[in-house]
Design a protein around this motif. Structure first.
Motif, mmCIF file in Angstrom:
data_model
loop_
_atom_site.group_PDB
_atom_site.id
_atom_site.type_symbol
_atom_site.label_atom_id
_atom_site.label_comp_id
_atom_site.label_asym_id
_atom_site.label_seq_id
_atom_site.Cartn_x
_atom_site.Cartn_y
_atom_site.Cartn_z
ATOM 1 N N MET A 1 22.271 57.350 -15.280
ATOM 2 C CA MET A 1 22.600 58.033 -14.057
ATOM 3 C C MET A 1 21.315 59.106 -13.890
ATOM 4 O O MET A 1 21.066 59.935 -14.666
ATOM 5 N N GLY A 2 20.834 58.819 -12.841
ATOM 6 C CA GLY A 2 19.409 59.690 -12.319
ATOM 7 C C GLY A 2 19.813 61.062 -11.737
ATOM 8 O O GLY A 2 21.011 61.315 -11.441
ATOM 9 N N ARG A 3 18.910 61.831 -11.783
ATOM 10 C CA ARG A 3 19.363 63.124 -11.158
ATOM 11 C C ARG A 3 19.300 63.086 -9.700
ATOM 12 O O ARG A 3 18.999 62.176 -9.074
ATOM 13 N N ALA A 4 20.238 64.036 -9.241
ATOM 14 C CA ALA A 4 20.627 64.117 -7.719
ATOM 15 C C ALA A 4 19.098 64.418 -6.838
ATOM 16 O O ALA A 4 18.239 65.063 -7.410
ATOM 17 N N PRO A 5 18.902 63.602 -5.835
ATOM 18 C CA PRO A 5 17.784 63.811 -4.941
ATOM 19 C C PRO A 5 17.625 65.320 -4.583
ATOM 20 O O PRO A 5 18.804 65.727 -4.457
ATOM 21 N N CYS A 6 16.305 65.724 -4.073
ATOM 22 C CA CYS A 6 16.477 67.191 -3.717
ATOM 23 C C CYS A 6 16.972 67.105 -2.141
ATOM 24 O O CYS A 6 17.035 68.206 -1.779
ATOM 25 N N CYS A 7 17.087 66.231 -1.486
ATOM 26 C CA CYS A 7 17.385 66.355 -0.167
ATOM 27 C C CYS A 7 17.850 64.765 0.204
ATOM 28 O O CYS A 7 17.520 63.958 -0.395
ATOM 29 N N ASP A 8 18.647 64.832 1.398
ATOM 30 C CA ASP A 8 18.842 63.502 1.869
ATOM 31 C C ASP A 8 17.827 62.742 2.710
ATOM 32 O O ASP A 8 17.526 63.056 3.670
ATOM 33 N N LYS A 9 17.458 61.828 1.815
ATOM 34 C CA LYS A 9 16.289 60.918 2.463
ATOM 35 C C LYS A 9 16.560 60.205 3.632
ATOM 36 O O LYS A 9 15.659 60.095 4.283
ATOM 37 N N GLU A 10 17.704 60.141 3.741
ATOM 38 C CA GLU A 10 18.256 59.259 4.961
ATOM 39 C C GLU A 10 17.973 59.940 6.212
ATOM 40 O O GLU A 10 17.757 59.682 7.419
ATOM 41 N N ARG A 11 18.280 61.617 6.199
ATOM 42 C CA ARG A 11 18.393 62.451 7.388
ATOM 43 C C ARG A 11 17.099 62.950 7.530
ATOM 44 O O ARG A 11 17.012 63.511 8.733
ATOM 45 N N VAL A 12 16.373 63.342 6.404
ATOM 46 C CA VAL A 12 15.117 64.196 6.876
ATOM 47 C C VAL A 12 14.039 63.237 7.299
ATOM 48 O O VAL A 12 14.116 62.166 6.908
ATOM 49 N N LYS A 13 13.189 63.954 8.132
ATOM 50 C CA LYS A 13 11.990 63.250 8.714
ATOM 51 C C LYS A 13 10.958 63.006 7.428
ATOM 52 O O LYS A 13 10.809 63.813 6.728
ATOM 53 N N ARG A 14 10.340 61.905 7.587
ATOM 54 C CA ARG A 14 9.256 61.459 6.446
ATOM 55 C C ARG A 14 7.906 61.151 7.435
ATOM 56 O O ARG A 14 8.080 60.819 8.422
ATOM 57 N N GLY A 15 6.812 61.074 6.507
ATOM 58 C CA GLY A 15 5.723 60.703 7.029
ATOM 59 C C GLY A 15 4.811 61.807 7.500
ATOM 60 O O GLY A 15 5.162 62.985 7.405
ATOM 61 N N PRO A 16 3.725 61.510 8.398
ATOM 62 C CA PRO A 16 2.751 62.583 8.992
ATOM 63 C C PRO A 16 3.432 63.484 9.582
ATOM 64 O O PRO A 16 4.385 63.474 10.223
ATOM 65 N N TRP A 17 2.914 64.740 9.411
ATOM 66 C CA TRP A 17 3.449 65.918 10.130
ATOM 67 C C TRP A 17 2.843 66.041 11.251
ATOM 68 O O TRP A 17 1.596 65.696 11.896
ATOM 69 N N ALA A 18 3.817 66.312 12.349
ATOM 70 C CA ALA A 18 3.344 66.592 13.856
ATOM 71 C C ALA A 18 2.660 67.981 13.608
ATOM 72 O O ALA A 18 3.085 69.015 13.092
ATOM 73 N N PRO A 19 1.814 68.247 14.925
ATOM 74 C CA PRO A 19 1.233 69.521 15.208
ATOM 75 C C PRO A 19 2.324 70.651 15.182
ATOM 76 O O PRO A 19 2.250 71.747 14.871
ATOM 77 N N GLU A 20 3.306 70.232 15.987
ATOM 78 C CA GLU A 20 4.459 71.154 16.032
ATOM 79 C C GLU A 20 5.277 71.541 14.755
ATOM 80 O O GLU A 20 5.719 72.790 14.691
ATOM 81 N N GLU A 21 5.298 70.968 14.201
ATOM 82 C CA GLU A 21 6.053 70.970 12.589
ATOM 83 C C GLU A 21 5.019 71.884 11.842
ATOM 84 O O GLU A 21 5.542 72.731 11.127
ATOM 85 N N ASP A 22 3.715 71.588 11.909
ATOM 86 C CA ASP A 22 2.815 72.381 11.364
ATOM 87 C C ASP A 22 2.988 74.002 11.823
ATOM 88 O O ASP A 22 2.768 74.766 10.965
ATOM 89 N N ASP A 23 3.036 74.054 13.138
ATOM 90 C CA ASP A 23 2.934 75.274 13.718
ATOM 91 C C ASP A 23 4.364 76.074 13.199
ATOM 92 O O ASP A 23 4.625 76.996 13.058
ATOM 93 N N GLN A 24 5.346 75.257 13.147
ATOM 94 C CA GLN A 24 6.803 75.691 12.889
ATOM 95 C C GLN A 24 6.860 76.384 11.472
ATOM 96 O O GLN A 24 7.053 77.495 11.203
ATOM 97 N N LEU A 25 6.151 75.597 10.582
ATOM 98 C CA LEU A 25 6.110 75.924 9.188
ATOM 99 C C LEU A 25 5.022 76.897 8.863
ATOM 100 O O LEU A 25 5.570 77.919 8.230
ATOM 101 N N ARG A 26 4.255 76.963 9.711
ATOM 102 C CA ARG A 26 3.050 77.960 9.480
ATOM 103 C C ARG A 26 3.548 79.615 9.857
ATOM 104 O O ARG A 26 3.394 80.516 9.281
ATOM 105 N N SER A 27 4.212 79.566 10.960
ATOM 106 C CA SER A 27 4.819 80.623 11.726
ATOM 107 C C SER A 27 5.943 81.125 10.687
ATOM 108 O O SER A 27 6.151 82.530 10.646
#
Length: 281
Positions: A1-27
């Motif tokens: 049995m492998g380790r538990a994933p760090c997050c729910d991959k089905e529910r979180v967004k993946r792929g390229p970051w949108a400029p709004e997300e960058d701003d959100q994280l940066r701020s």
DNA sequence: AACTTCGCCAACCGCCTACCA
DNA sequence: ATGGTAGGCGGTTGGCGAAGT
């Protein structure tokens, strides 16, 4: 049995970051800092992203001191020299290049630098050395004498027996951790006729270079490695000491033309102006 | 102009390690 | 001493634009 994933991959967004997300994280990071917990950060910042993804985005792209592209010849030389000596330890290599990330250096190497003649030589050098002992990352810190290859079996010309000479006993900063095994892959190939103790020079120094004794337990800041690309050749060294039936490699060193001057100076604060490293930790 | 191939690079994946309870 | 968790790392992938046919 492998380790538990760090997050729910089905529910979180993946792929390229949108400029709004960058701003959100940066701020958020500007206002609150990282807070020591990347897993919790996206929730606090209101981002529908995996914590690891946020960390990567911040470290590789959003950090204020990041530089992208525009690699200088000097940086090329540093990367090639370090790759030849320690292999694909991109985080270590990147740490010697201010503003560069491991991912960026890795991409730069894989897409551009690897094709350059200088880098090809470094790659060949590293590959051949690694071949002598297997993958460097799994090279044993305590190679068995019976299984170590002799110098004549190693295809790397700069690491042939003629270049080898024991020097006065002593120890540079000794690191018995895993990194020493990584760096010492070249030294481990040497099979001495009898147990020996001392520093072994693994490549021929420039003419008229005096290989000085190494002081005991000298700890050096290796930040100056960033400058090594501008000077001379990178030479390998390793401490080989008698450990009953086997040889133990417990230190690594790089020697440069000014090393005599370096060791003759104030060891406690020594920082060679022309680059000399004694560990890669 | 349309299609294919190539190169670049951001992002992901999974493993390893350090840390903490 | 042990097990769980998060951070860190290196290898790999996939999307996109440029170049070539």
């Amino acid at each position: 049995m492998g380790r538990a994933p760090c997050c729910d991959k089905e529910r979180v967004k993946r792929g390229p970051w949108a400029p709004e997300e960058d701003d959100q994280l940066r701020s958020y990071v500007r206002a609150h800092g990282i807070g020591g917990n990347w897993i919790a950060l996206p929730h606090k910042a209101g981002l529908n992203r995996c914590g690891k993804s946020c960390r990567l985005r911040w470290l590789n792209y959003l950090r204020p001191d990041i530089r992208h592209g525009g690699y200088t010849d000097h940086e090329d030389r540093v990367i090639c020299s370090l790759y030849a000596s320690i292999g694909s330890r991109w985080s270590v290599i990147a740490s010697k290049l201010p503003g560069r990330t491991d991912n960026d250096v890795k991409n730069y190497w894989n897409t551009k630098l690897k094709k350059k003649p200088m880098a090809r030589a470094a790659h060949q050098h590293h590959a051949q050395d690694a071949t002598c002992l297997g993958p460097y990352s799994s090279a044993p810190a305590t190679p068995q004498t019976g299984t170590a290859r002799s110098w004549t079996q190693c295809a790397t010309p700069s690491l042939q027996p003629a270049a080898l000479s024991p020097v006065a006993s002593g120890s540079s900063s000794v690191d018995t951790g895993s990194s020493s095994g990584d760096v010492c892959f070249a030294a481990a190939m040497y099979q001495p006729p009898r147990p020996m103790q001392g520093l072994v020079r693994l490549a021929a120094p420039p003419p008229n270079t005096d290989l000085a004794p190494v002081p005991t337990a000298t700890l050096l800041d290796d930040a100056f490695l960033a400058d090594l690309g501008a000077y001379g050749d990178l030479l390998f060294g390793g401490l080989i000491q008698d450990d009953k039936a086997s040889l133990e490699l417990s230190a690594a060193a790089c020697y440069f033309p000014n090393m005599t001057e370096m060791w003759a100076g104030d060891h406690a604060h020594a920082k060679p102006h022309q680059g000399l490293c004694n560990t890669f930790t």
